[in-house]
Design a protein around this motif. Structure first.
Motif, mmCIF file in Angstrom:
data_model
loop_
_atom_site.group_PDB
_atom_site.id
_atom_site.type_symbol
_atom_site.label_atom_id
_atom_site.label_comp_id
_atom_site.label_asym_id
_atom_site.label_seq_id
_atom_site.Cartn_x
_atom_site.Cartn_y
_atom_site.Cartn_z
ATOM 1 N N LEU A 1 0.812 -1.210 0.000
ATOM 2 C CA LEU A 1 0.000 0.000 0.000
ATOM 3 C C LEU A 1 0.847 1.262 0.000
ATOM 4 C CD1 LEU A 1 -2.710 -1.138 2.571
ATOM 5 C CD2 LEU A 1 -3.075 -0.736 0.125
ATOM 6 N N THR A 2 1.988 1.241 0.678
ATOM 7 C CA THR A 2 2.812 2.447 0.791
ATOM 8 C C THR A 2 3.893 2.554 -0.284
ATOM 9 O OG1 THR A 2 4.280 1.335 2.380
ATOM 10 C CG2 THR A 2 2.450 2.639 3.287
ATOM 11 N N ILE A 3 4.107 1.480 -1.031
ATOM 12 C CA ILE A 3 5.184 1.500 -2.033
ATOM 13 C C ILE A 3 4.659 1.265 -3.454
ATOM 14 C CG2 ILE A 3 7.348 0.420 -2.769
ATOM 15 C CD1 ILE A 3 7.848 -0.341 0.158
ATOM 16 N N GLU A 4 3.942 0.169 -3.644
ATOM 17 C CA GLU A 4 3.524 -0.231 -4.992
ATOM 18 C C GLU A 4 2.208 0.412 -5.431
ATOM 19 O OE1 GLU A 4 5.449 -1.813 -6.870
ATOM 20 O OE2 GLU A 4 6.900 -2.722 -5.514
ATOM 21 N N HIS A 5 1.284 0.578 -4.494
ATOM 22 C CA HIS A 5 -0.047 1.090 -4.835
ATOM 23 C C HIS A 5 0.040 2.541 -5.288
ATOM 24 C CE1 HIS A 5 -4.333 1.368 -4.903
ATOM 25 N NE2 HIS A 5 -4.374 2.290 -3.948
ATOM 26 N N GLU A 6 -0.556 2.843 -6.432
ATOM 27 C CA GLU A 6 -0.397 4.165 -7.032
ATOM 28 C C GLU A 6 -1.470 5.157 -6.626
ATOM 29 O OE1 GLU A 6 -0.073 3.638 -11.232
ATOM 30 O OE2 GLU A 6 1.846 2.579 -11.123
ATOM 31 N N GLY A 7 -2.631 4.687 -6.236
ATOM 32 C CA GLY A 7 -3.729 5.599 -5.938
ATOM 33 C C GLY A 7 -3.835 5.912 -4.454
#
Length: 372
Positions: free
Chosen positions: A209-215
């Motif tokens: 959630l804090t690295i890969e997720h873009e939204g």
């Protein structure tokens, strides 16, 4: 080769066959079909090459797996109690391991090639290679219930690299599972990212959630994230096998003191140029300033500190909708009803981005106007 590898700074080296994990051909598609990869579409792309090394490179005869420890010198969980500071995963508090390991793998591959008519290809988490299952097959460790590789000698703190080679090398014995009945890694996860032992749903994982997720980070996970602003070490840090781990020995992987527990107020003021300068050479830079500030603002919203409210309010006018939306959530957590509505009148009433407007509507709904 082992002597050379250790001279280069690797803490362990083992060999396996490219067909040592045939179950991957069936396991990976099931995991992807369940959507557990979230929006990491690169996991879907070339999935056949991830599941079968010979599909990635038909010339491979052996896979050399190497590990380098990055053990922290302090308990990564201690910073979680310092709510005005940001918690950064241990691996990201130092130079980008991709750069460090790849150079060393190339040097070791060149050493191997010089021994005869041998071809090599080196990989460090940047190609369709399933490093952890291959490392387990090679005997470096085993994938624990949290799916991370655990070494009896180095605990959870191993960075992995792979050398595919045309050389026909003697394979090492695979490692067996030593987790037993322990489930500390499963029980500590703040967001319930493990639907079952040995299964990870990345969509619920704080690292994802804090690295890969873009939204925007889904609202259901924001409070649980606490002050984790880049990655999460919880499931790694509680593993009992860490009692055998050593602090990182490679000088280029020494942790930076300024990344151990940086002040959230300081980070919230970073523009793009300052962000790039501060995190140059680290894994954090690859995420980009906007996603990083999104994380910082979620942490500010979780801080409970009125002193940090002005930092969040300042970001309400940021050029990035992603940052503005996170700022709305943060001020909604820190300001009283009248202050929040005043902020909306100044910054949100004319907001045209749908997602940011939705954040304002949600924040205002949590602060009903006073009667009369």
């Amino acid at each position: 080769m082992e002597t050379r590898a250790r001279h280069l700074g690797f803490d362990d080296i083992r060999v396996t066959r490219p067909d040592a994990v045939p179950a991957l051909v069936e396991r990976l598609p099931v995991w992807l079909a369940a959507g557990h990869h979230g929006d990491m579409m690169w996991m879907v792309d070339r999935a056949d090459q991830r599941a079968d090394p010979a599909t990635l490179w038909p010339g491979v005869r052996s896979v050399i797996m190497l590990g380098m420890t990055y053990g922290p010198d302090e308990n990564p969980l201690d910073v979680l109690n310092r709510r005005d500071r940001g918690a950064i995963a241990a691996y990201a508090q130092r130079r980008d391991y991709h750069e460090v390991l790849k150079g060393k793998l190339k040097e070791l591959g060149g050493y191997l090639s010089a021994k005869g008519d041998v071809r090599v290809k080196v990989f460090v988490d940047t190609a369709p290679v399933m490093e952890k299952p291959l490392a387990e097959a090679a005997g470096l460790g085993w994938q624990g219930k949290h799916t991370v590789l655990i070494s009896r000698a180095h605990g959870n703190w191993l960075l992995l690299g792979a050398i595919y080679t045309s050389a026909d090398l003697v394979a090492d014995a695979p490692e067996t599972d030593h987790c037993g009945s322990c489930r500390r890694c499963l029980d500590i996860c703040p967001t319930g990212a493990f639907p079952a032992p040995y299964q990870l749903d990345a969509r619920r994982c704080i690292s994802y959630l804090t690295i890969e997720h873009e939204g925007p980070i889904p609202r259901e996970f924001r409070a649980a994230i606490g002050n984790r602003i880049f990655g999460c070490d919880d499931c790694l840090a509680v593993c009992p096998w860490n009692k055998f781990a050593a602090v990182a020995g490679e000088g280029r992987l020494a942790a930076r003191a300024d990344l151990a527990a940086p002040p959230l107020a300081e980070l919230a003021r970073l523009d793009d140029a300052a962000f790039r300068t501060r995190f140059a050479g680290t894994p954090i830079k690859r995420t980009g300033r906007d996603r990083f500030l999104r994380n910082v603002l979620v942490a500010i919203g979780n801080s409970g500190s009125l002193a940090l409210a002005p930092e969040a309010a300042r970001c309400l006018g940021d050029s990035s909708p992603l940052v503005r939306g996170a700022a709305v959530w943060a001020v909604g957590r820190l300001l009283d009803a009248s202050s929040l509505r005043a902020a909306f009148a100044r910054c949100g009433a004319d907001e045209r981005d749908d997602e940011v407007r939705a954040e304002w509507q949600n924040a205002l709904a949590q602060h009903p106007a006073a009667p009369g």
